[in-house]
Structure formats: structure tokens, C-alpha cells
Motif scaffolding. Structure first.
Motif, PDB file in Angstrom:
ATOM      1  N   ARG A 102     -35.571  -7.927  24.836  1.00 58.87           N
ATOM      2  CA  ARG A 102     -35.805  -8.731  23.627  1.00 58.87           C
ATOM      3  C   ARG A 102     -35.130  -8.086  22.424  1.00 58.87           C
ATOM      4  O   ARG A 102     -34.691  -8.771  21.508  1.00 58.87           O
ATOM      5  N   GLY A 103     -35.044  -6.753  22.439  1.00 59.62           N
ATOM      6  CA  GLY A 103     -34.259  -6.095  21.398  1.00 59.62           C
ATOM      7  C   GLY A 103     -32.794  -6.459  21.507  1.00 59.62           C
ATOM      8  O   GLY A 103     -32.109  -6.657  20.498  1.00 59.62           O
ATOM      9  N   LEU A 104     -32.295  -6.570  22.723  1.00 61.02           N
ATOM     10  CA  LEU A 104     -30.909  -6.996  22.927  1.00 61.02           C
ATOM     11  C   LEU A 104     -30.719  -8.434  22.464  1.00 61.02           C
ATOM     12  O   LEU A 104     -29.699  -8.778  21.859  1.00 61.02           O
ATOM     13  N   ALA A 105     -31.716  -9.283  22.714  1.00 62.91           N
ATOM     14  CA  ALA A 105     -31.630 -10.674  22.282  1.00 62.91           C
ATOM     15  C   ALA A 105     -31.591 -10.791  20.764  1.00 62.91           C
ATOM     16  O   ALA A 105     -30.954 -11.699  20.210  1.00 62.91           O
ATOM     17  N   ALA A 106     -32.263  -9.858  20.091  1.00 68.53           N
ATOM     18  CA  ALA A 106     -32.236  -9.874  18.630  1.00 68.53           C
ATOM     19  C   ALA A 106     -30.865  -9.484  18.097  1.00 68.53           C
ATOM     20  O   ALA A 106     -30.531  -9.773  16.952  1.00 68.53           O
ATOM     21  N   GLU A 107     -30.069  -8.835  18.916  1.00 68.99           N
ATOM     22  CA  GLU A 107     -28.752  -8.375  18.494  1.00 68.99           C
ATOM     23  C   GLU A 107     -27.647  -9.380  18.800  1.00 68.99           C
ATOM     24  O   GLU A 107     -26.663  -9.469  18.068  1.00 68.99           O
ATOM     25  N   PHE A 108     -27.817 -10.145  19.874  1.00 71.52           N
ATOM     26  CA  PHE A 108     -26.759 -11.064  20.299  1.00 71.52           C
ATOM     27  C   PHE A 108     -27.249 -12.501  20.262  1.00 71.52           C
ATOM     28  O   PHE A 108     -28.228 -12.854  20.920  1.00 71.52           O
ATOM     29  N   ASP A 109     -26.535 -13.321  19.508  1.00 79.73           N
ATOM     30  CA  ASP A 109     -26.937 -14.702  19.324  1.00 79.73           C
ATOM     31  C   ASP A 109     -26.710 -15.548  20.571  1.00 79.73           C
ATOM     32  O   ASP A 109     -27.180 -16.675  20.641  1.00 79.73           O
ATOM     33  N   CYS A 110     -25.987 -15.030  21.552  1.00 74.61           N
ATOM     34  CA  CYS A 110     -25.771 -15.788  22.783  1.00 74.61           C
ATOM     35  C   CYS A 110     -26.939 -15.647  23.744  1.00 74.61           C
ATOM     36  O   CYS A 110     -26.948 -16.290  24.804  1.00 74.61           O
ATOM     37  N   ILE A 111     -27.917 -14.823  23.422  1.00 70.19           N
ATOM     38  CA  ILE A 111     -29.128 -14.721  24.239  1.00 70.19           C
ATOM     39  C   ILE A 111     -30.211 -15.562  23.577  1.00 70.19           C
ATOM     40  O   ILE A 111     -30.696 -15.247  22.497  1.00 70.19           O
TER      41      ILE A 111
ATOM     42  N   VAL B 110     -32.806 -13.697  31.581  1.00 65.16           N
ATOM     43  CA  VAL B 110     -32.189 -13.677  30.255  1.00 65.16           C
ATOM     44  C   VAL B 110     -31.364 -14.962  30.131  1.00 65.16           C
ATOM     45  O   VAL B 110     -30.349 -15.117  30.814  1.00 65.16           O
ATOM     46  N   GLU B 111     -31.816 -15.882  29.298  1.00 62.68           N
ATOM     47  CA  GLU B 111     -31.120 -17.165  29.184  1.00 62.68           C
ATOM     48  C   GLU B 111     -29.975 -17.075  28.182  1.00 62.68           C
ATOM     49  O   GLU B 111     -30.168 -16.678  27.029  1.00 62.68           O
ATOM     50  N   VAL B 112     -28.791 -17.466  28.624  1.00 64.26           N
ATOM     51  CA  VAL B 112     -27.583 -17.400  27.812  1.00 64.26           C
ATOM     52  C   VAL B 112     -27.323 -18.792  27.231  1.00 64.26           C
ATOM     53  O   VAL B 112     -27.346 -19.796  27.958  1.00 64.26           O
ATOM     54  N   VAL B 113     -27.086 -18.848  25.928  1.00 64.30           N
ATOM     55  CA  VAL B 113     -26.935 -20.129  25.235  1.00 64.30           C
ATOM     56  C   VAL B 113     -25.663 -20.136  24.391  1.00 64.30           C
ATOM     57  O   VAL B 113     -25.067 -19.093  24.123  1.00 64.30           O
ATOM     58  N   GLU B 114     -25.285 -21.331  23.976  1.00 67.46           N
ATOM     59  CA  GLU B 114     -24.143 -21.468  23.081  1.00 67.46           C
ATOM     60  C   GLU B 114     -24.518 -20.908  21.710  1.00 67.46           C
ATOM     61  O   GLU B 114     -25.572 -21.247  21.166  1.00 67.46           O
ATOM     62  N   PRO B 115     -23.680 -20.062  21.143  1.00 72.23           N
ATOM     63  CA  PRO B 115     -24.012 -19.425  19.852  1.00 72.23           C
ATOM     64  C   PRO B 115     -23.754 -20.351  18.682  1.00 72.23           C
ATOM     65  O   PRO B 115     -22.945 -20.065  17.806  1.00 72.23           O
TER      66      PRO B 115
ATOM     67  N   HIS C  83     -16.766 -14.925  18.683  1.00 69.98           N
ATOM     68  CA  HIS C  83     -17.379 -13.600  18.547  1.00 69.98           C
ATOM     69  C   HIS C  83     -18.278 -13.503  17.328  1.00 69.98           C
ATOM     70  O   HIS C  83     -19.365 -12.922  17.378  1.00 69.98           O
ATOM     71  N   ASP C  84     -17.867 -14.077  16.201  1.00 70.85           N
ATOM     72  CA  ASP C  84     -18.642 -13.942  14.971  1.00 70.85           C
ATOM     73  C   ASP C  84     -20.026 -14.567  15.110  1.00 70.85           C
ATOM     74  O   ASP C  84     -20.958 -14.170  14.434  1.00 70.85           O
ATOM     75  N   ARG C  85     -20.134 -15.572  16.011  1.00 70.06           N
ATOM     76  CA  ARG C  85     -21.426 -16.212  16.185  1.00 70.06           C
ATOM     77  C   ARG C  85     -22.224 -15.586  17.319  1.00 70.06           C
ATOM     78  O   ARG C  85     -23.416 -15.777  17.423  1.00 70.06           O
ATOM     79  N   LEU C  86     -21.550 -14.875  18.207  1.00 76.81           N
ATOM     80  CA  LEU C  86     -22.227 -14.305  19.363  1.00 76.81           C
ATOM     81  C   LEU C  86     -23.088 -13.111  19.010  1.00 76.81           C
ATOM     82  O   LEU C  86     -24.154 -12.916  19.566  1.00 76.81           O
ATOM     83  N   GLN C  87     -22.620 -12.282  18.082  1.00 78.83           N
ATOM     84  CA  GLN C  87     -23.342 -11.050  17.764  1.00 78.83           C
ATOM     85  C   GLN C  87     -23.872 -11.105  16.350  1.00 78.83           C
ATOM     86  O   GLN C  87     -23.150 -11.400  15.403  1.00 78.83           O
ATOM     87  N   ARG C  88     -25.143 -10.820  16.212  1.00 80.63           N
ATOM     88  CA  ARG C  88     -25.792 -10.845  14.905  1.00 80.63           C
ATOM     89  C   ARG C  88     -25.581  -9.527  14.185  1.00 80.63           C
ATOM     90  O   ARG C  88     -25.624  -8.468  14.819  1.00 80.63           O
TER      91      ARG C  88
END
Length: 578
Positions: free
Chosen positions: A356-365, A377-382, A539-544
Motif C-alpha cells: 500500500r505504501g508502493l501504491a501511494a507512490e505510483f498512480d498506476c496502482i 495488486v490491481e494495475v490501472v490507467e494513470p 510517466h508523469d502520471r504513473l508516479q506520484r
């Protein structure tokens, strides 16, 4: 070739093993059916394995979080399993006995009944089926139809019960069948758009309505089949209260309840059987995978008053697999005696927290969920979240919606110009996103400054929007999920994809995984997500933006062969220690 540790030191020898590896894969592609699945996503040739680790024909090593789709509760080639198999082989006992009684079979049944939920163990019968879980599902359907004299089956959207005709009818993708499909509760993609307890309540009411409405088009069924955690459906744990509600609904209407524990059983979810989380005792349990200790075995266990079969009503040539029963008995006993279910619960909770910490970092999760060591771990469109659009109307004239809180939570809802008054401390408003005027000053990180909490109708509306935030999820991203799976394999980590759109990265490690191995698994998965994020056009939308974002990027960019070999060494040492 996978970026993993090579266990061959000589260059010419490595070249030879690599050629053999490629040749085997080419012949598989030329000879085997187009229906093959795992081999397409995982182009490896296992030649040796122990615990969590697999060694390929090309000398690469992998951490196996597929575990035979959950079959390997103790990992590959566990000593107690091998010893049990050798004991039978060395004894001269027959290996094939149909359904005759043997000491090995008697010991297996005794250990199996010792683990069953108390309400079932006291008056249970067991039927040995064909070697796969789908055969046991077919047997369960035949059993309840014979016992009730009815034919219909209730099943749930997203279910997976096997690949034979009847099991497929009860699975999520079936059409033109004798099965009534009911909604399965879930938070992230709730069929009613609300999730939580309210969503589960609506799902239960829908079930009651279908059964009690004489015009629903559904006749009184022979049974209901459900998975306590939908595995192939996307790792979706059923709420405990909903499970209890399904038990009451079926019991009140004399409908046998069938629990499919093929993948969830033998400690996988943090309890020996997943139904035990809710305290539910089903009428029939469908068991396979781990109960055979890595060898083919499938049974159904059911209340003795359902035993309405005539002799020969269900049979199977390979239902008397003595090696599987010996391996299964050893596995069941080892899991029980070493409290591996409790270990799975504890370690699974910690792994979920880190993910969940990883999900907070990457918007694709989009979501992280699971129970015990059954993790998704569900992967979504960012893309922009629906919350942004729904809150935009609250901004009022000239207002705009600020970015959501990138730490995975949310921030105060604020109205421009609203100041904190007596009894209204700043920063204690409704937590959802911020509403600010276009000209508001911003922090160096780009966040609005000088805005204060909203109250009254706007605050209430914001609370409602936050309540529904997780129930308007972004679209699934199967292509990104495939890319993450591929990057995991490059880093020596084997994972499975599942879910409605094959966009859920699944982790099914053996229950014997150590803390050090779990860290290695999460480390490689995080690197894989970072690599996909870095290389993706969006990339800009994938990672927070995060305080640790640069550290993650630096680590992802250092994923060369030497780095992965070193982490492979650590995982191998942990495996040997375990």
C-alpha cells in the motif's frame, strides 16, 4: 534473457545451457496446444527447485510467487514432502488402488478431518474425485443435485471454479447456462458503486430478492457455490459479515452451501480454511491444490445427510493416488503443527502494508488487497480520478480543484477565503481534496497555501465524495500489468496475472517464505513497477511526487546484472536457511 543471477561460471558452458533452454522453448511452441497459458508469459525451463527458488535450464534463478497457482503450500521439494513420497516408494505399497482402503489413505483422511471446521468434522463424509479441482466442483454439483432433487446452481460474478463444463458454467465468463449469477461484494469495483458494508448489504439483498421473488426467473436451486476469496477473479476477499449472511440465507431456504477452497485452503489466507475467518460452516467443501502436497489430488468433504449417492454415482480412475495422499498428509500436518496459517496472516499483513505504501507512490496502482499470503495488486490507467470531476462542482464560482494528496490519502476540503474561527481550528476539516481559487499561492511543491477547511453543506458533500472515492475506480490496465510481470521476470521474480481484465498482479508465495525472502520479493516488484513507470509514455502520471521518489528512481535505474545477482544471492541464502 532474464536479468537474474547466472549459476554457471564458464562462458562456453553457459552458452551451451542457454542453447538448450531456447531449444526446449522452441519445441514446446511447435508441439504443444495453443491453449497453453503460463508458458507464454513465463518463457523459462525449470530444472531444479527448492522452497521459493527455481533454477532454469539457462542457469537463471527465480523467486517463485506463483507456487503452482497456490499448490505448493510448503514450496518446492520440501523435505517432509519428499520423505513422505520416498517412504511410500520404498515400502513397496501399490501406487494405484482406485478407491480401495489403504493405510496411506486412512492416514490422509484422519489428518484432513483433524483440520476441518468443527461443525463439519463431526459428521463429515469425503469423496475422492479426479485429480483436479474442477473434478471436485463437478462432484459437488452432482452431490447437491442428487440430495435435493433440484438442478439449478447459484454462483457469483467473477468466480472461477475450473475448466470442465459444469465448473465453467459456474464461472464468471459463462453464457447460456443453468446457473444464476449473483453480485459478489468488493470495495474497489463495487457493482453498486458504494463498496464497504453498504455494498455487501446490497449484494445480500439482491440475493434474497432473487430467491424470494416468484417472478425472478430463478427456480429454487440445488446449491450455492462461492469462493471465500476470489482468486482468479482478482484476489477479492469476501467480507466476513457477507459470508455469514450467505450462510443464513442458504440455511433458511434449505440450499446447500458449497465453499470452493481449492486455492484458499491449507493456511493460504491466514486461517487453515478461509471460511474460518467468518465462522461459517459450509455444507460442502471443495478441496484440491495444496491438499496433495504438490501432487494431483482433489476431494469434496460434505455433511453426511447429503450422502444420497448410489454406488458408482461418481468415480474416477486416478482417485486413489497414494503418492499424493502421502505428500498431502505430510503437508497438512506440517502446516498445522508449525502454525503456518498464523504465520501467513502476520506476514501477509506486513506485505500488504508495504504494498500500500508502493501504491501511494505510483498512480498506476489502483488497489492493493488480499488475505494472508493471497495478495493482489490491481494495475490501472494513470488517468485523472473521477473524484476530481465530482468535486469540481463544489468549487463554486471561480474555484478549481487542486491535486489530490499524493501520499495515497487525501487533504482538507477548503473554500477560498474561509478563515478559521472560534471552535473551527485550521486543518481539521473534511478530508477529501482541496478547492482553491485560481490565483491562490502555492508551496514550492505546487500545493495551494492559505486555504482553510470547509464546513456545512460543502463539507458534507465532500465527505460523501470521499466515501465513494474508491468506488469510481480508474480503468484496468492489462498492458501495464503485462509489462510489470515481464519486468518482474527480468529481475528474477515469477508472478501471475489475474482479475476481470488480467490487470491484477498476484502473489502466491509458499507459506514457508521467510521475512528476508518477502523483502526480496517486494523489492523486485517495486523495481519492476518503477521501471514500467519510467519507460511508459505517461510517466508523469504513473508516479506520484514523493519525498522518496528520487531514491526509487535511482534504485530502478541501477537494475543491472550485478545488482540482481547480489539480490539473488541474498534470496538464495535465505532459502537455504529456511
Amino acid at each position: 534473457m532474464a536479468v537474474t543471477e547466472s549459476v554457471r561460471g564458464d562462458t562456453s558452458e553457459s552458452a551451451g545451457t542457454g542453447a538448450a533452454h531456447e531449444g526446449i522453448l522452441r519445441r514446446q511452441s511447435a508441439r504443444e496446444s495453443a491453449a497453453r497459458t503460463y508458458a507464454r508469459a513465463l518463457p523459462i525451463v525449470p530444472v531444479r527447485a527448492r522452497g521459493l527458488t527455481i533454477e532454469g535450464a539457462d542457469g537463471s534463478r527465480y523467486l517463485d510467487c506463483l507456487s503452482g497457482a497456490g499448490t505448493l503450500a510448503l514450496g518446492h521439494n520440501h523435505p517432509v514432502v519428499l520423505e513422505a513420497i520416498r517412504k511410500v516408494l520404498d515400502s513397496g505399497a501399490p501406487l494405484h488402488v482406485l478407491d480401495l482402503a489403504t493405510p496411506v489413505k486412512d492416514a490422509f483422511i484422519t489428518e484432513l478431518f483433524r483440520t476441518l471446521p468443527p461443525g463439519l468434522a463431526d459428521n463429515a463424509r469425503v469423496q475422492f474425485c479426479g485429480p483436479a479441482g474442477t473434478d471436485a466442483v463437478e462432484a459437488a454439483f452432482k452431490l447437491v443435485r442428487a440430495a435435493t432433487g433440484r438442478s439449478g446452481i447459484l454462483a457469483f460474478s467473477g468466480a472461477y471454479h475450473g475448466m470442465t463444463a459444469g465448473a465453467l458454467e459456474a464461472s464468471g465468463g459463462a453464457y447460456d447456462v443453468r446457473v444464476a449469477r449473483l453480485p459478489y461484494p468488493q470495495d474497489y469495483r463495487c457493482p453498486f458503486g458504494v463498496g464497504g458494508g453498504h455494498g455487501a448489504e446490497l449484494a445480500a439483498r439482491w440475493t434474497e430478492s432473487v430467491l424470494d421473488d416468484p417472478k425472478s426467473g430463478v427456480r429454487h436451486p440445488a446449491g450455492m457455490i462461492l469462493e471465500p476469496v476470489q482468486g482468479e477473479g482478482g484476489v477479492i476477499p469476501a467480507p466476513d459479515e457477507w459470508m455469514r449472511r450467505m450462510r443464513r440465507i442458504t440455511a433458511d431456504r434449505s440450499i446447500p452451501l458449497i465453499a470452493d477452497e481449492v486455492q484458499t485452503g491449507v493456511g493460504r489466507t491466514g486461517s487453515f480454511w478461509a471460511v474460518e475467518h467468518s465462522g461459517v460452516t459450509p455444507d460442502v467443501m471443495v478441496l484440491s491444490k495444496a491438499i496433495g502436497g504438490s501432487l494431483p489430488l482433489a476431494v469434496i468433504v460434505y455433511r453426511d445427510d447429503l450422502d444420497a449417492w448410489q454406488p458408482g454415482a461418481h468415480a474416477g480412475t486416478f482417485r486413489g493416488n497414494q503418492l499424493a495422499m502421502a505428500a498431502g498428509m505430510a503437508t497438512l500436518a506440517y502446516v498445522r503443527e508449525n502454525r503456518l496459517a498464523e504465520r501467513a496472516a502476520d506476514l501477509g499483513t506486513r506485505m500488504l502494508d508495504q504494498l500500500r505504501g508502493l501504491a501511494a507512490e505510483f498512480d498506476c496502482i489502483g488497489d492493493v488487497r488480499g488475505r494472508g499470503l493471497m495478495i493482489g495488486v490491481e494495475v490501472v490507467e494513470p488517468e485523472a480520478e473521477p473524484l476530481r470531476e465530482r468535486l469540481a462542482g463544489l468549487a463554486g464560482e471561480g474555484g478549481v480543484l487542486a491535486d489530490p494528496d499524493w501520499r495515497g490519502g487525501v487533504t482538507d476540503l477548503a473554500v477560498p477565503g474561509d478563515s478559521a474561527g472560534p471552535g473551527r481550528p485550521r486543518g481539521t476539516g473534511v478530508e477529501v481534496g482541496r478547492l482553491v481559487s485560481p490565483g491562490s499561492a502555492r508551496t514550492p511543491g505546487g500545493r495551494p497555501t492559505g486555504v482553510t477547511p470547509a464546513y456545512g453543506a460543502a463539507g458534507a458533500a465532500a465527505a460523501a465524495m470521499q466515501s465513494s472515492r474508491d468506488h469510481h475506480p480508474r480503468p484496468a490496465a492489462p498492458e501495464l500489468a503485462v509489462a510489470i510481470q515481464r519486468e518482474c521476470l527480468r529481475r528474477g521474480l515469477i508472478v501471475e496475472l489475474g482479475g476481470r481484465h488480467s490487470s491484477v498482479v498476484r502473489l502466491l508465495p509458499p507459506l514457508t517464505i521467510s521475512d528476508e525472502q518477502a523483502t526480496a520479493v517486494l523489492d523486485r516488484l517495486a523495481d519492476a513497477v518503477a521501471a514500467v513507470s519510467r519507460n511508459h509514455p505517461g510517466h508523469d502520471r504513473l508516479q506520484r511526487p514523493q519525498p522518496g521518489q528520487q531514491r526509487r528512481a535511482d534504485r530502478a535505474q541501477s537494475t543491472d546484472r550485478a545488482d540482481h545477482a547480489g539480490r539473488g544471492d541474498r534470496a538464495d541464502r535465505a532459502d537455504e536457511a529456511g
